[in-house]
Design a protein around this motif. Structure first.
Motif, PDB file in Angstrom:
ATOM      1  N   THR A 173       0.857  -1.174   0.000  1.00  0.00           N
ATOM      2  CA  THR A 173       0.000   0.000   0.000  1.00  0.00           C
ATOM      3  C   THR A 173       0.899   1.232   0.000  1.00  0.00           C
ATOM      4  O   THR A 173       1.892   1.261   0.720  1.00  0.00           O
ATOM      5  CB  THR A 173      -0.887  -0.003   1.261  1.00  0.00           C
ATOM      6  OG1 THR A 173      -1.641  -1.211   1.251  1.00  0.00           O
ATOM      7  CG2 THR A 173      -1.829   1.178   1.264  1.00  0.00           C
ATOM      8  N   CYS A 174       0.566   2.194  -0.824  1.00  0.00           N
ATOM      9  CA  CYS A 174       1.379   3.412  -0.899  1.00  0.00           C
ATOM     10  C   CYS A 174       1.336   4.135   0.439  1.00  0.00           C
ATOM     11  O   CYS A 174       0.246   4.404   0.965  1.00  0.00           O
ATOM     12  CB  CYS A 174       0.848   4.315  -2.006  1.00  0.00           C
ATOM     13  SG  CYS A 174       1.636   5.922  -2.083  1.00  0.00           S
ATOM     14  N   ASP A 175       2.519   4.420   1.009  1.00  0.00           N
ATOM     15  CA  ASP A 175       2.499   5.050   2.332  1.00  0.00           C
ATOM     16  C   ASP A 175       2.360   6.568   2.251  1.00  0.00           C
ATOM     17  O   ASP A 175       2.197   7.231   3.255  1.00  0.00           O
ATOM     18  CB  ASP A 175       3.722   4.634   3.180  1.00  0.00           C
ATOM     19  CG  ASP A 175       5.012   4.759   2.391  1.00  0.00           C
ATOM     20  OD1 ASP A 175       4.978   5.429   1.338  1.00  0.00           O
ATOM     21  OD2 ASP A 175       6.032   4.195   2.819  1.00  0.00           O
ATOM     22  N   VAL A 176       2.393   7.108   1.030  1.00  0.00           N
ATOM     23  CA  VAL A 176       2.184   8.556   0.911  1.00  0.00           C
ATOM     24  C   VAL A 176       0.681   8.882   0.962  1.00  0.00           C
ATOM     25  O   VAL A 176       0.240   9.775   1.664  1.00  0.00           O
ATOM     26  CB  VAL A 176       2.819   9.106  -0.385  1.00  0.00           C
ATOM     27  CG1 VAL A 176       2.452  10.561  -0.590  1.00  0.00           C
ATOM     28  CG2 VAL A 176       4.333   8.944  -0.339  1.00  0.00           C
ATOM     29  N   CYS A 177      -0.085   8.102   0.232  1.00  0.00           N
ATOM     30  CA  CYS A 177      -1.524   8.405   0.169  1.00  0.00           C
ATOM     31  C   CYS A 177      -2.344   7.412   0.977  1.00  0.00           C
ATOM     32  O   CYS A 177      -3.572   7.544   1.062  1.00  0.00           O
ATOM     33  CB  CYS A 177      -1.997   8.397  -1.279  1.00  0.00           C
ATOM     34  SG  CYS A 177      -1.796   6.797  -2.081  1.00  0.00           S
ATOM     35  N   GLY A 178      -1.693   6.416   1.539  1.00  0.00           N
ATOM     36  CA  GLY A 178      -2.406   5.436   2.350  1.00  0.00           C
ATOM     37  C   GLY A 178      -3.328   4.546   1.529  1.00  0.00           C
ATOM     38  O   GLY A 178      -4.275   3.971   2.052  1.00  0.00           O
ATOM     39  N   GLY A 201       1.577  11.381  -6.348  1.00  0.00           N
ATOM     40  CA  GLY A 201       2.726  11.291  -7.249  1.00  0.00           C
ATOM     41  C   GLY A 201       3.564  10.057  -6.981  1.00  0.00           C
ATOM     42  O   GLY A 201       4.232   9.538  -7.870  1.00  0.00           O
ATOM     43  N   ASN A 202       3.496   9.565  -5.777  1.00  0.00           N
ATOM     44  CA  ASN A 202       4.324   8.429  -5.402  1.00  0.00           C
ATOM     45  C   ASN A 202       3.867   7.147  -6.088  1.00  0.00           C
ATOM     46  O   ASN A 202       4.669   6.345  -6.551  1.00  0.00           O
ATOM     47  CB  ASN A 202       4.282   8.274  -3.880  1.00  0.00           C
ATOM     48  CG  ASN A 202       5.319   7.284  -3.381  1.00  0.00           C
ATOM     49  OD1 ASN A 202       6.461   7.300  -3.824  1.00  0.00           O
ATOM     50  ND2 ASN A 202       4.907   6.411  -2.473  1.00  0.00           N
ATOM     51  N   CYS A 203       2.557   6.954  -6.159  1.00  0.00           N
ATOM     52  CA  CYS A 203       2.028   5.715  -6.744  1.00  0.00           C
ATOM     53  C   CYS A 203       1.318   5.994  -8.058  1.00  0.00           C
ATOM     54  O   CYS A 203       0.680   5.130  -8.628  1.00  0.00           O
ATOM     55  CB  CYS A 203       1.068   5.052  -5.764  1.00  0.00           C
ATOM     56  SG  CYS A 203      -0.352   6.078  -5.364  1.00  0.00           S
ATOM     57  N   ARG A 204       1.437   7.193  -8.556  1.00  0.00           N
ATOM     58  CA  ARG A 204       0.765   7.641  -9.782  1.00  0.00           C
ATOM     59  C   ARG A 204      -0.743   7.402  -9.727  1.00  0.00           C
ATOM     60  O   ARG A 204      -1.371   6.987 -10.697  1.00  0.00           O
ATOM     61  CB  ARG A 204       1.373   6.964 -11.012  1.00  0.00           C
ATOM     62  CG  ARG A 204       2.781   7.506 -11.290  1.00  0.00           C
ATOM     63  CD  ARG A 204       3.262   7.092 -12.648  1.00  0.00           C
ATOM     64  NE  ARG A 204       3.466   5.663 -12.718  1.00  0.00           N
ATOM     65  CZ  ARG A 204       3.574   4.977 -13.844  1.00  0.00           C
ATOM     66  NH1 ARG A 204       3.446   5.566 -14.991  1.00  0.00           N
ATOM     67  NH2 ARG A 204       3.788   3.682 -13.822  1.00  0.00           N
TER      68      ARG A 204
END
Ligand SMILES: [Zn+2]
Ligand SMILES: [Zn+2]
Length: 386
Positions: A173-178, A201-204
């Motif tokens: 799971t992307c830790d920037v957007c949860g 932006g981290n996981c597009r």
């Protein structure tokens, strides 16, 4: 903290500009900075800035408040309040933003930028419809056709099953957007909080990070492949018909439903029959002897040859109806008719014997041949003998 620019300055208009001038200026800038067309990395920010300026200046009440109190006067308005009067559809009509045939003219993007109605970009999206051209014979159109066709379309990647990750590798799971695929940015300004929601932006915008992208789809989760699709073309299908095969278009995104497949049917011209709706037309050559004496001839139809009785004294160009040998009706039972138009063929070469017999025939007949047509031929004869 960035100082907010003057709204008039942003749009490049004078303080005394009319509503029309303001709209014109905004449209021009919006075309330039619309995130769907602009290459500028700051496009979304600039677009938001000009849109806000337009939202204020195009609304009389807000414009008055702004004229009197400047940006400080706007503190009572929320983001939603500011934009509630803009009719984006009106502004972008005819510019074709959004690209997709189902798109609403760039709305999703606009709302993403402004942060309300958020999540649209990351929500389920229906796949595109696809068109498949198919050419069939008149015989196939008459009998109907069940066929397997190979249709290239976008499908869920069979290797990763759409997960985008190489099987056996991890997806985090992307830790920037949860995992939501979106980030909310909040700016504190003297006018209050200014929030925007944008794709992470981290996981597009996908919500998850994959360690090793699937080797088949290169991490897209979608591949372009041919599928074998069984289609049934009903008897009586018309040239140019479109058959809808539900859900066989491109796969949807993020769990959205797939598009539909449309099969465009072309019926090839036939070398014997002309089609007119559910009727067919055919031209049958006969000899002048057959036309004179009458005969039984074999006429081709789509379901085998049938006998047609030519009565004696048939004129060239006469049409005969053969019931039920046309095309099937598409919407009800039964078939149209076959119309056979006879064409009397005059022999080009005659043997001496044939000539002799014909001459004898003429001698015996005299004017009799034309008796039935006395009116017409009589007049011609009269005209010549004078
Ligand atoms: Zn894959
Ligand atoms: Zn993310």
């Amino acid at each position: 903290m960035v100082e907010k620019r003057d709204y008039y300055e942003i749009l490049g208009v004078d303080k005394g500009s009319t509503k029309k001038d303001i709209k014109k200026a905004y449209r021009k800038l919006a075309m330039e900075y619309h995130p769907d067309v602009s290459e500028d990395p700051q496009a979304a920010e600039k677009f938001k800035e000009i849109s806000e300026a337009y939202a204020i200046l195009s609304d009389e009440e807000k414009r008055n408040t702004y004229d009197q109190h400047g940006h400080a006067g706007m503190s009572g308005f929320s983001q939603e309040d500011i934009f509630n009067n803009i009719n984006f559809e009106d502004i972008f009509r005819g510019f074709g933003f959004g690209g997709s045939s189902r798109g609403g003219g760039g709305f999703e993007n606009i709302f993403d930028i402004f942060g309300f109605g958020g999540g649209r970009r990351n929500g389920p999206q229906q796949g595109d419809d696809i068109l498949y051209e198919m050419e069939i014979t008149l015989e196939d159109a008459a009998n109907g056709l069940e066929n397997n066709i190979e249709v290239p379309h976008k499908m869920t990647c069979p290797r990763c099953n759409g997960s985008r990750a190489e099987p056996g590798t991890d997806t985090r799971t992307c830790d920037v957007c949860g995992g939501s695929g979106q980030v909310r940015q909040v700016q504190n300004t003297p006018l209050g909080q200014f929030a925007t929601i944008r794709p992470c932006g981290n996981c597009r915008g996908e919500g998850s990070i994959i360690d090793r992208p699937c080797t088949e789809c290169h991490g897209n989760g979608i591949v372009r492949q041919k599928s074998t699709i069984n289609i049934k073309i009903p008897p009586g299908v018309e040239d140019g018909s479109r058959l809808r095969v539900p859900s066989e278009g491109d796969v949807g995104k993020r769990g959205g439903p797939p598009g539909d497949l449309y099969v465009h049917v072309r019926v090839k011209p036939h070398n014997l029959f002309q089609r007119d709706g559910s009727n067919l037309h055919y031209e049958q050559p006969i000899s002048f002897v057959q036309a004179s004496l009458g005969d039984k001839v074999e006429v081709p139809t789509l379901d085998g040859a049938v006998d047609l009785k030519i009565p004696s004294g048939t004129q060239s160009g006469t049409s005969f109806r053969i019931k039920g040998h046309g095309m099937p009706h598409l919407r009800w039972n039964g078939k149209g008719n076959l119309y056979v138009k006879v064409k009397v063929v005059t022999p080009k070469k005659l043997s001496p014997k044939q000539k002799e017999l014909l001459q004898e025939f003429a001698d015996i007949s005299g004017d009799e041949i034309y008796n039935e047509e006395k009116g017409f031929f009589g007049k011609v004869k009269d005209a010549i003998s004078h």
